[in-house]
Scaffold this motif. Structure first.
Motif, short mmCIF file in Angstrom:
data_model
loop_
_atom_site.label_atom_id
_atom_site.label_comp_id
_atom_site.label_asym_id
_atom_site.label_seq_id
_atom_site.Cartn_x
_atom_site.Cartn_y
_atom_site.Cartn_z
N GLU A 119 49.05 43.54 47.53
CA GLU A 119 50.30 43.29 48.24
C GLU A 119 50.42 44.14 49.50
OE1 GLU A 119 55.02 42.67 47.06
OE2 GLU A 119 53.60 43.49 45.60
N ASP A 120 49.86 45.36 49.46
CA ASP A 120 49.96 46.27 50.60
C ASP A 120 48.76 46.19 51.54
OD1 ASP A 120 52.38 47.23 49.63
OD2 ASP A 120 51.38 48.71 48.37
N ASP A 121 47.72 45.44 51.13
CA ASP A 121 46.52 45.35 51.95
C ASP A 121 45.91 43.96 51.77
OD1 ASP A 121 44.17 45.57 53.33
OD2 ASP A 121 43.38 47.29 52.23
N LYS A 122 46.25 43.06 52.65
CA LYS A 122 45.82 41.67 52.53
C LYS A 122 44.32 41.50 52.69
CE LYS A 122 50.06 40.24 52.03
NZ LYS A 122 50.54 39.81 50.70
N GLU A 123 43.64 42.52 53.22
CA GLU A 123 42.19 42.44 53.39
C GLU A 123 41.44 42.82 52.11
OE1 GLU A 123 40.85 41.18 56.17
OE2 GLU A 123 42.93 40.88 56.79
N PHE A 124 42.17 43.38 51.14
CA PHE A 124 41.55 43.81 49.88
C PHE A 124 41.56 42.64 48.92
CE2 PHE A 124 40.47 46.12 46.19
CZ PHE A 124 40.01 47.36 46.56
N LYS A 125 40.42 41.96 48.80
CA LYS A 125 40.36 40.71 48.05
C LYS A 125 39.82 40.90 46.64
CE LYS A 125 38.72 37.08 50.10
NZ LYS A 125 37.80 36.21 50.90
N HIS A 126 40.45 40.21 45.71
CA HIS A 126 40.02 40.18 44.32
C HIS A 126 39.53 38.77 43.97
CE1 HIS A 126 42.18 43.94 42.94
NE2 HIS A 126 42.77 43.72 44.11
N LEU A 127 38.38 38.69 43.30
CA LEU A 127 37.98 37.43 42.69
C LEU A 127 38.60 37.40 41.30
CD1 LEU A 127 36.48 34.81 42.36
CD2 LEU A 127 34.40 36.09 41.86
N ALA A 129 52.36 31.93 48.36
CA ALA A 129 52.89 32.82 47.33
C ALA A 129 51.96 34.02 47.12
CB ALA A 129 53.06 32.06 46.01
N GLN A 130 52.55 35.18 46.84
CA GLN A 130 51.77 36.38 46.55
C GLN A 130 51.17 36.26 45.15
OE1 GLN A 130 50.90 39.20 48.29
NE2 GLN A 130 49.76 39.84 46.47
N LEU A 131 49.84 36.26 45.07
CA LEU A 131 49.13 36.17 43.80
C LEU A 131 48.60 37.56 43.47
CD1 LEU A 131 47.11 32.88 44.50
CD2 LEU A 131 49.37 33.12 43.41
N SER A 132 49.10 38.14 42.40
CA SER A 132 48.67 39.49 42.02
C SER A 132 47.27 39.46 41.45
CB SER A 132 49.65 40.07 40.98
OG SER A 132 50.95 40.14 41.52
N ASN A 133 46.56 40.60 41.56
CA ASN A 133 45.23 40.65 40.97
C ASN A 133 45.31 40.39 39.47
OD1 ASN A 133 46.43 43.46 40.94
ND2 ASN A 133 44.64 43.83 39.67
N THR A 134 44.32 39.71 38.94
CA THR A 134 44.24 39.35 37.52
C THR A 134 45.47 38.58 37.07
OG1 THR A 134 43.14 41.52 37.30
CG2 THR A 134 43.42 40.28 35.30
N PHE A 135 46.05 37.75 37.94
CA PHE A 135 47.20 36.97 37.51
C PHE A 135 46.80 35.91 36.48
CE2 PHE A 135 45.73 34.20 40.92
CZ PHE A 135 46.10 32.92 40.54
N VAL A 142 39.05 31.62 42.66
CA VAL A 142 40.48 31.90 42.71
C VAL A 142 40.65 33.33 43.22
CG1 VAL A 142 42.63 32.03 41.42
CG2 VAL A 142 40.90 30.32 40.81
N THR A 143 41.42 33.50 44.29
CA THR A 143 41.49 34.75 45.03
C THR A 143 42.89 35.34 44.99
OG1 THR A 143 39.78 33.94 46.53
CG2 THR A 143 41.10 35.81 47.29
N ALA A 144 42.95 36.67 44.89
CA ALA A 144 44.21 37.39 45.06
C ALA A 144 43.97 38.52 46.05
CB ALA A 144 44.71 37.94 43.73
N THR A 145 45.05 39.01 46.64
CA THR A 145 44.96 40.14 47.56
C THR A 145 45.97 41.20 47.15
OG1 THR A 145 46.54 39.11 49.09
CG2 THR A 145 44.19 38.75 49.51
#
Length: 252
Positions: A115-123, A84-90, A110-113
């Protein structure tokens, strides 16, 4: 055919339209999101004081920004292992969250990316329970409230990949005594280190271009911040980071 498309439910607890969970307004300690929901909307579950556990079904394919927001009693979150697509700060401002699972895997970070750039990772948030935390390489954003009010952590090592520390990330981490900021860091946001009174010294990298209002709120005279001389400029908009900060400032 997608059998879940068009799933709708409107009652005292749930507002669901065509598979989109828009709002939850219930009093349960354990919230089981109905199978048939395919997306959880922005701020769909927020300001609910009773919730201790949330279970997300495997029909859900996307979880929106701040979907689970300001849930002070939330301790456990179960997410589907379906990509599932997990949005940043979900997850945001859920300061008592202790366990997050994807399928049967218990997470530490817990990681999100994007939607347009799967390499851009958010903690999104840290739930590892360790006192000395080493954040793995690859994260670029530390999302808002990721460590907020964590009284267990003593030190945090951030990787060189991090460029942005969002609002309230370390606010209220009263036992945090050491943080290394990466050389590539560009932004420290609103109240990022507010109330971190055990952090005796902090070195701001030379490339940092923005420090948000109240970033060091309630710091005392016994603390020291070393930062680039550009922040010495007298313009008021560049001095908001000094709000209620009594720390010794050393410019370089």
């Amino acid at each position: 055919m997608d059998n879940n498309k068009g799933f709708t439910l409107n009652d005292d607890s749930w507002e669901i339209q065509d598979g989109l969970l828009i709002n939850y307004n219930g009093e349960d300690n354990v919230v089981i999101i109905p199978p048939g929901v395919t997306e959880i909307d922005v701020s769909a579950i927020m300001f609910e004081e009773a919730i201790e556990t949330i279970i997300v079904p495997d029909t859900v394919k996307k979880i929106g920004y701040a979907a689970f927001y300001s849930l002070p009693s939330l301790k456990t979150l179960y997410l589907p292992d379906n990509g599932a697509q997990l949005s940043n700060t979900f997850i945001s401002d859920c300061t008592n969250l202790k366990e997050v699972y994807i399928g049967e895997q218990k997470l530490e970070f817990v990681t999100a990316t994007d939607e347009d750039d799967k390499e851009f990772k958010h903690l999104v948030t840290y739930v590892g329970g360790k006192s000395d935390v080493i954040v793995p390489d690859g994260y670029r954003y530390i999302d808002g409230s990721a460590f907020r009010c964590n009284e267990v952590i003593n030190s945090v090592a951030l990787p060189q990949s991090v460029v942005h520390i969002d609002a309230l990330v370390f606010e209220g981490c009263v036992n945090l005594g050491k943080v290394n900021l990466p050389e590539n860091l560009l932004v420290i946001s609103y109240k990022a280190f507010a109330g971190c009174t055990k952090l005796k010294e902090l070195f701001i990298p030379a490339g940092t271009i923005h420090i948000g209002e109240g970033a060091f709120l309630n710091w005392t005279e016994s603390q020291t911040i070393r930062m680039p001389s550009r922040f010495k400029k007298p313009f008021k908009f560049m001095q908001k980071w000094r709000k209620k900060c009594k720390a010794q400032i050393i410019y370089y």
